[in-house]
Design an enzyme around this catalytic site. Structure first.
Site, PDB file in Angstrom:
ATOM      1  N   GLY A 127    -144.447   8.214  23.962  1.00 40.84           N
ATOM      2  CA  GLY A 127    -143.299   9.129  23.570  1.00 40.84           C
ATOM      3  C   GLY A 127    -142.986  10.205  24.439  1.00 40.84           C
ATOM      4  O   GLY A 127    -142.007  10.279  24.965  1.00 40.84           O
ATOM      5  N   HIS A 128    -144.155  10.775  24.567  1.00 39.82           N
ATOM      6  CA  HIS A 128    -144.276  11.860  25.510  1.00 39.82           C
ATOM      7  C   HIS A 128    -143.706  11.789  27.020  1.00 39.82           C
ATOM      8  O   HIS A 128    -142.905  12.201  27.627  1.00 39.82           O
ATOM      9  CB  HIS A 128    -145.547  12.675  25.693  1.00 39.82           C
ATOM     10  CG  HIS A 128    -145.951  13.257  24.413  1.00 39.82           C
ATOM     11  ND1 HIS A 128    -147.196  12.642  23.731  1.00 39.82           N
ATOM     12  CD2 HIS A 128    -145.558  14.273  23.625  1.00 39.82           C
ATOM     13  CE1 HIS A 128    -147.267  13.596  22.782  1.00 39.82           C
ATOM     14  NE2 HIS A 128    -146.325  14.633  22.496  1.00 39.82           N
ATOM     15  N   GLY A 164    -138.571  15.251  21.389  1.00 37.52           N
ATOM     16  CA  GLY A 164    -138.497  14.203  20.699  1.00 37.52           C
ATOM     17  C   GLY A 164    -137.694  14.249  19.398  1.00 37.52           C
ATOM     18  O   GLY A 164    -137.968  15.070  18.551  1.00 37.52           O
ATOM     19  N   GLN A 169    -137.785  20.146  13.830  1.00 40.65           N
ATOM     20  CA  GLN A 169    -138.271  21.143  15.003  1.00 40.65           C
ATOM     21  C   GLN A 169    -137.159  20.935  15.813  1.00 40.65           C
ATOM     22  O   GLN A 169    -136.876  22.238  16.467  1.00 40.65           O
ATOM     23  CB  GLN A 169    -139.539  20.430  15.532  1.00 40.65           C
ATOM     24  CG  GLN A 169    -139.880  21.175  16.863  1.00 40.65           C
ATOM     25  CD  GLN A 169    -141.097  20.592  17.396  1.00 40.65           C
ATOM     26  OE1 GLN A 169    -142.083  20.914  16.976  1.00 40.65           O
ATOM     27  NE2 GLN A 169    -141.333  19.754  18.370  1.00 40.65           N
ATOM     28  N   SER A 198    -149.239  11.625  18.262  1.00 41.12           N
ATOM     29  CA  SER A 198    -150.741  11.959  18.651  1.00 41.12           C
ATOM     30  C   SER A 198    -151.629  11.763  17.107  1.00 41.12           C
ATOM     31  O   SER A 198    -152.703  11.355  17.446  1.00 41.12           O
ATOM     32  CB  SER A 198    -150.722  13.564  19.006  1.00 41.12           C
ATOM     33  OG  SER A 198    -149.877  13.560  20.026  1.00 41.12           O
TER      34      SER A 198
HETATM   35  O1  PAF Z   1    -143.442  19.123  19.192  1.00 46.65           O
HETATM   36  C1  PAF Z   1    -144.849  19.601  19.798  1.00 46.65           C
HETATM   37  O2  PAF Z   1    -145.606  18.989  20.275  1.00 46.65           O
HETATM   38  C2  PAF Z   1    -144.987  21.111  19.482  1.00 46.65           C
HETATM   39  O3  PAF Z   1    -144.512  21.636  18.409  1.00 46.65           O
HETATM   40  C3  PAF Z   1    -144.246  21.996  20.536  1.00 46.65           C
HETATM   41  C4  PAF Z   1    -142.838  21.843  20.513  1.00 46.65           C
HETATM   42  C5  PAF Z   1    -144.789  21.679  21.863  1.00 46.65           C
HETATM   43  C6  PAF Z   1    -144.496  23.443  20.407  1.00 46.65           C
HETATM   44  O4  PAF Z   1    -146.029  23.812  20.355  1.00 46.65           O
END
Ligand code: PAF
Length: 281
Positions: free
Chosen positions: A36-37, A149, A155, A188
């Site tokens: 995904g990343h 994502g 978020q 993760s």
């Molecule tokens: O989605 C994430 O991995 C975290 O919430 C982020 C956006 C890197 C902030 O720490």
């Protein structure tokens, strides 16, 4: 790929990029990277001249110290994956670099109702911590575009609001959730699941797809009850919330209007691992 561990180091490297007026794409992460990343990195790579990735497990967004402590950390594997994905610059700071004056400032971030619904009801202060770290990272990196994502749908809404409030000149790009072949949203936290819980966890996305696929034939309250029962059918998973919300405001709704877009969002515990997922319906 260059690894910068300090802000000074990062600036030195960004200076050359900025001098050439190259476009910078930014992918903030907390490491323990998965495909995904990597899909975010590849998209950033395709749309910008250089890609900066950050890995920082931000303590201020964890409302539970045990969750912070057990959050997976595997920097060597992450470096290799980023190298293979052709990232240009990795920012891998310590807590002191991110919060040189201490990390107590998260209460300065107020996202109103957006931080109180859904996740916000169960993770008090979480989105203030996300806002705090993302603001800091945006100010350090100064990217043209930043990639997040849709798996963390709330978020994404919070970050769009942060950009609006602070007038950051960065374009926020929301990217689709990547799923394992059995439908489980990549996360993760999946690394922490036992084999049995990993299998159970597929019920979360199946339940959300059930709501999406039957939205025109059953009432929302029946669908939510059915979906909850699907997830909890063997008593191994426990639903924390499962709601359908307006995609813009994230306010929960009881009825659907045909012309509007909604999201069905859920959080469930698999043992002591908390998983979230959402789908557009
Ligand atoms: O989605 C994430 O991995 C975290 O919430 C982020 C956006 C890197 C902030 O720490």
């Amino acid at each position: 790929m260059i690894i910068a561990k300090t802000v000074t180091d990062l600036y030195q490297n960004l200076k050359h990029i900025r001098a050439q007026k190259l476009k910078i794409g930014f992918v903030p992460t907390m490491g323990a990277l998965h495909q995904g990343h990597i899909s975010l990195v590849k998209r950033a790579k395709a749309e910008n001249d250089r890609v900066v990735v950050s890995i920082f497990v931000n303590p201020t967004q964890f409302n539970n110290p045990e969750d912070l402590q057990k959050y997976p950390r595997m920097p060597e594997k992450d470096f290799e994956m980023l190298q293979n994905a052709d990232a240009d610059l990795l920012f891998f700071p310590t807590e002191k670099e991110i919060y040189p004056e201490g990390s107590s400032g998260k209460n300065g971030f107020d996202f109103g109702n957006l931080e109180k619904v859904l996740e916000g009801k169960f993770r008090p202060g979480h989105f203030k911590g996300v806002g705090q770290v993302v603001a800091r990272l945006f100010e350090i990196v100064g990217a043209d575009r930043a990639y997040f994502g849709e798996k963390d749908f709330q978020q994404l809404a919070i970050i769009r609001e942060l950009v609006r409030m602070k007038k950051y000149q960065v374009e926020i790009i929301g990217c689709p959730t990547l799923r394992e072949p059995d439908g489980l949203a990549m996360s993760s936290r999946n690394l922490l699941l036992t084999r049995e819980m990993r299998e159970e966890a597929t019920k979360i996305s199946k339940a959300l797809f059930h709501i999406r696929d039957n939205r025109n034939s059953k009432s929302l309250s029946d669908l939510i009850s059915e979906a909850t029962a699907m997830i909890e059918s063997t008593g191994k998973l426990r639903v924390e919330y499962l709601e359908v919300a307006d995609e813009q405001t994230l306010e929960p709704v009881n009825d659907l209007i045909k012309s509007k877009n909604y999201r069905c969002l859920a959080a469930a515990f698999a043992g002591n691992i908390r998983l979230i997922d959402n789908v557009q319906i």
